[in-house]
Design a protein around this motif. Structure first.
Motif, PDB file in Angstrom:
ATOM      1  N   THR A  22       0.855  -1.194   0.000  1.00 55.18           N
ATOM      2  CA  THR A  22       0.000   0.000   0.000  1.00 55.18           C
ATOM      3  C   THR A  22       0.886   1.237   0.000  1.00 55.18           C
ATOM      4  OG1 THR A  22      -0.123   0.057   2.412  1.00 55.18           O
ATOM      5  CG2 THR A  22      -1.867  -1.137   1.266  1.00 55.18           C
ATOM      6  N   ILE A  24       0.951   5.873  -1.118  1.00 59.04           N
ATOM      7  CA  ILE A  24       0.290   7.108  -1.549  1.00 59.04           C
ATOM      8  C   ILE A  24       1.136   7.738  -2.649  1.00 59.04           C
ATOM      9  CG2 ILE A  24      -0.439   9.426  -0.853  1.00 59.04           C
ATOM     10  CD1 ILE A  24      -0.874   8.344   1.963  1.00 59.04           C
ATOM     11  N   THR A  54      -4.566   4.877  -8.199  1.00 60.96           N
ATOM     12  CA  THR A  54      -4.884   5.614  -6.976  1.00 60.96           C
ATOM     13  C   THR A  54      -6.340   6.070  -6.936  1.00 60.96           C
ATOM     14  OG1 THR A  54      -4.205   7.704  -7.982  1.00 60.96           O
ATOM     15  CG2 THR A  54      -2.528   6.497  -6.727  1.00 60.96           C
ATOM     16  N   ASN A  55      -6.815   6.267  -5.701  1.00 62.64           N
ATOM     17  CA  ASN A  55      -8.138   6.866  -5.498  1.00 62.64           C
ATOM     18  C   ASN A  55      -7.972   8.382  -5.395  1.00 62.64           C
ATOM     19  OD1 ASN A  55      -7.212   7.425  -2.893  1.00 62.64           O
ATOM     20  ND2 ASN A  55      -8.404   5.800  -1.925  1.00 62.64           N
ATOM     21  N   GLU A  59      -4.293   7.146  -2.602  1.00 66.60           N
ATOM     22  CA  GLU A  59      -3.984   5.854  -1.987  1.00 66.60           C
ATOM     23  C   GLU A  59      -4.096   4.730  -3.015  1.00 66.60           C
ATOM     24  OE1 GLU A  59      -6.011   7.016   2.295  1.00 66.60           O
ATOM     25  OE2 GLU A  59      -7.218   6.066   0.727  1.00 66.60           O
ATOM     26  N   TYR A  60      -3.173   3.768  -2.925  1.00 68.40           N
ATOM     27  CA  TYR A  60      -3.235   2.592  -3.788  1.00 68.40           C
ATOM     28  C   TYR A  60      -2.896   1.351  -2.982  1.00 68.40           C
ATOM     29  CZ  TYR A  60       1.868   2.875  -3.940  1.00 68.40           C
ATOM     30  OH  TYR A  60       3.191   2.930  -3.602  1.00 68.40           O
ATOM     31  N   SER A  61      -3.281   0.208  -3.524  1.00 66.62           N
ATOM     32  CA  SER A  61      -3.023  -1.081  -2.888  1.00 66.62           C
ATOM     33  C   SER A  61      -2.870  -2.131  -3.976  1.00 66.62           C
ATOM     34  CB  SER A  61      -4.188  -1.434  -1.962  1.00 66.62           C
ATOM     35  OG  SER A  61      -3.977  -2.687  -1.367  1.00 66.62           O
TER      36      SER A  61
END
Length: 71
Positions: A22, A24, A54-55, A59-61
């Motif tokens: 995870t 950013i 990313t949102n 944030e990403y995962s």
């Protein structure tokens, strides 16, 4: 001596391993950080090319197979 069933179980367990990554990623001067593509390029033979997006908060995962990656 490893029996065939034990070997199969070992292979299945090894192939189910993964790591959750995870983070950013932010864009300078922007308030909406959605849509940034974060790419994970394998450096080691065991890795696999993957990416995450990313949102709005940046944030990403991603769930990656074991290996060494360049981000």
């Amino acid at each position: 001596m490893i029996r065939p069933l034990q070997l199969l179980l070992l292979i299945l367990l090894a192939s189910s391993l993964s790591a959750q990554v995870t983070g950013i990623a932010l864009l300078d001067g922007q308030t909406d950080h959605s849509g940034i593509k974060v790419e994970f390029r394998p450096v080691s033979p065991s890795g696999a090319l993957d990416s995450a997006t990313t949102n709005a908060f940046g944030e990403y995962s991603a769930s990656l197979v074991p290996g060494v990656y360049e981000v």
